[in-house]
Design a protein around this motif. Structure first.
Motif, mmCIF file in Angstrom:
data_model
loop_
_atom_site.group_PDB
_atom_site.id
_atom_site.type_symbol
_atom_site.label_atom_id
_atom_site.label_comp_id
_atom_site.label_asym_id
_atom_site.label_seq_id
_atom_site.Cartn_x
_atom_site.Cartn_y
_atom_site.Cartn_z
ATOM 1 N N TYR A 1 0.786 -1.236 0.000
ATOM 2 C CA TYR A 1 0.000 0.000 0.000
ATOM 3 C C TYR A 1 0.822 1.292 0.000
ATOM 4 O O TYR A 1 0.258 2.385 0.080
ATOM 5 N N LYS B 1 -0.444 4.786 -1.320
ATOM 6 C CA LYS B 1 -0.901 4.636 -2.698
ATOM 7 C C LYS B 1 -2.314 5.198 -2.868
ATOM 8 O O LYS B 1 -3.097 5.199 -1.925
ATOM 9 N N TRP C 1 7.857 7.119 2.611
ATOM 10 C CA TRP C 1 6.920 6.174 2.012
ATOM 11 C C TRP C 1 5.598 6.879 1.794
ATOM 12 O O TRP C 1 5.072 7.499 2.715
ATOM 13 N N ARG C 2 5.088 6.780 0.572
ATOM 14 C CA ARG C 2 3.846 7.473 0.262
ATOM 15 C C ARG C 2 2.703 6.490 0.085
ATOM 16 O O ARG C 2 2.808 5.470 -0.592
ATOM 17 N N ASP D 1 14.614 -1.553 0.323
ATOM 18 C CA ASP D 1 13.937 -1.591 -0.975
ATOM 19 C C ASP D 1 12.686 -2.456 -0.915
ATOM 20 O O ASP D 1 12.683 -3.501 -0.260
ATOM 21 N N VAL D 2 11.658 -2.010 -1.622
ATOM 22 C CA VAL D 2 10.419 -2.779 -1.680
ATOM 23 C C VAL D 2 10.706 -4.215 -2.118
ATOM 24 O O VAL D 2 10.170 -5.169 -1.547
ATOM 25 N N ASP E 1 4.364 3.476 -1.656
ATOM 26 C CA ASP E 1 5.479 3.586 -2.590
ATOM 27 C C ASP E 1 6.644 4.238 -1.871
ATOM 28 O O ASP E 1 6.456 5.183 -1.106
ATOM 29 N N ARG E 2 7.844 3.727 -2.152
ATOM 30 C CA ARG E 2 8.987 4.358 -1.512
ATOM 31 C C ARG E 2 9.369 5.611 -2.283
ATOM 32 O O ARG E 2 9.488 5.582 -3.500
ATOM 33 N N VAL E 3 9.546 6.703 -1.552
ATOM 34 C CA VAL E 3 9.966 7.959 -2.164
ATOM 35 C C VAL E 3 11.181 8.428 -1.383
ATOM 36 O O VAL E 3 11.066 9.046 -0.333
#
Ligand code: SAM
Lengths: 280, 126
Positions: free
Chosen positions: A176, A187, A184-185, B86-87, A178-180
């Protein structure tokens, strides 16, 4: 009570915090003030907290006053805080409302002191993860907080690593968010269910939809009994007879207002309006 | 409750050890995946393993894969504690059978939260 052992005007600070937020600062908080307000002192160019508060006191209310007040609020929160409220949400409240609201296919959920948004996001994850049946429904998770900075953070949906480290299952993190960079943002699949605005629980309330579930957690604890009573009384008009009100672990309606009954979930109590025939 | 702390950094092991002790775990330390696997094979009575990723002699990911191939260790709860963020890495570790994942640097509260999520009784917050 001891006289405050500091040179700055703690009584003034207490007064403006109380006036604007209803938060009652305990005398022990005097030591926290210096640390919490340090950045504002530096930004303002004042020589010390003593000077800053003296200046503010003689000036009309402005942005710096507001920042000082906001800085004194405790914004501590975490994803899935205390776990059991979210278990109750998943296992009992939402399945029940899924049936009861099937004719309108609409759910309104309120995170009434949303802080930086973890509570609202956790609710959204419970729904997305477990209730595909709600896919076509109109679901709105409203988050409100008195602090403008917190509301902005909620709208951004951006969380630091130390925040996603707390309470958030790793599977949900990768699913859920996204890594920024170092953050983490959230979704869109979650943020599209959420809406945030600034609101003071101790002032007049704007028009809001009737709520099916209200998270009013870890905020009443900062108020005096009269403010708690006012808020809990006003909350009655926001709820349907079968809506749920969730309070923090150290909070209760007991001995404050008599209009709620406790609903026992495993390891956790929620509240519901007592008179269940008044408004169907 | 017994926990295995798997990290090549003495300092990290020390911090984890003191946090776990406070929560009520007895701990055993290993400085690599290989050493940890050896300890587990000798004595499988651990409920929990905290596992770093980057270590010489079998990294944490390889350790998870190896552990999940042995049915005796099936009930071992594995919490990765690593600076890999990392994801893809997180996903890979979870898919290999790690139960939870914590990114360094971490706080005591974050450890407590994760252990509670894994079903351990961590008592009330101090
Ligand atoms: C400790 S946080 C609780 C966050 C979340 N509900 C939870 O339980 O984790 C308290 C929040 O209440 C907000 N708050 C304090 N006074 C308020 C008021 N009068 N009206 C609305 N929000 C307020 C603060 O800004 C802060 O973000």
């Amino acid at each position: 009570m001891l006289a405050s052992p500091v040179s700055f005007d703690f009584d003034y600070l207490r007064r403006i915090v109380r006036e604007k937020t209803a938060i009652v600062l305990e005398a022990e908080k005097v030591y926290l003030a210096e640390a919490k307000l340090g950045p504002i002192v530096r930004r303002s160019g004042s020589a010390s907290l003593t000077d800053l508060l003296r200046d503010l006191r003689s000036q009309p209310w402005g942005a710096t006053h507001q920042q000082v007040v906001e800085a004194m609020t405790n914004n501590e929160t975490s994803f899935f805080r205390d776990l059991y409220p979210y278990e109750a949400l998943k296992n009992r409240m939402l399945p029940e409302l899924l049936t009861k609201r099937a004719h309108v296919r609409e759910l309104n959920i309120w995170s009434a002191a949303s802080s930086s948004g973890q509570e609202a996001a956790s609710i959204a994850m419970v729904i997305r993860e477990n209730f595909r049946a709600l896919d076509g429904w109109k679901i709105r998770i409203l988050g409100t907080d008195i602090a403008a900075e917190m509301v902005n953070r909620c709208k951004e949906g951006l969380f630091a690593q130390h925040e996603v480290n707390r309470g958030l299952p790793a599977q949900y993190l990768v699913k859920y968010f996204d890594r920024v960079g170092l953050h983490w943002r959230l979704k869109p699949i979650l943020s599209e269910m959420m809406e945030f605005r600034q609101m003071n629980l101790s002032a007049l309330w704007p028009n809001l939809p009737t709520m099916d579930i209200v998270f009013l957690r870890n905020v009443l604890i900062y108020f005096d009994v009269d403010t708690k009573r006012t808020i809990l009384t006003r909350m009655k008009s926001m709820l349907r007879p079968d809506s749920y009100l969730l309070l923090g672990g150290a909070e209760t309606t007991l001995n404050i207002v008599d209009d709620y009954e406790r609903v026992d979930f495993s390891k956790f109590d929620a509240y519901r309006l007592k008179n269940r025939s008044s408004k169907a | 409750m017994r926990a295995l702390i798997v990290d090549d950094s003495t300092a990290t092991r020390f911090i984890l050890k003191s946090i776990l002790k406070e929560i009520g775990f007895a701990t055993v330390e290993a400085n690599s995946g290989a050493a940890a696997l050896h300890k587990l094979t000798e004595d499988s009575h651990f409920e929990l393993a905290l596992v770093d990723w980057n270590m010489p002699e079998m990294n944490g990911y390889e350790f998870v894969v190896a552990v999940r191939q042995v049915s005796t260790f099936a009930s071992l709860r594995i919490l990765m504690v690593t600076s890999e963020t990392d994801v893809e890495q997180i996903t890979k570790a979870i898919e290999a059978g790690a139960n939870e994942y914590l990114m360094k640097p971490f706080t005591k509260d974050a450890i407590r939260d994760k252990l509670q999520m894994l079903g351990f009784d961590v008592g009330t917050h101090a």
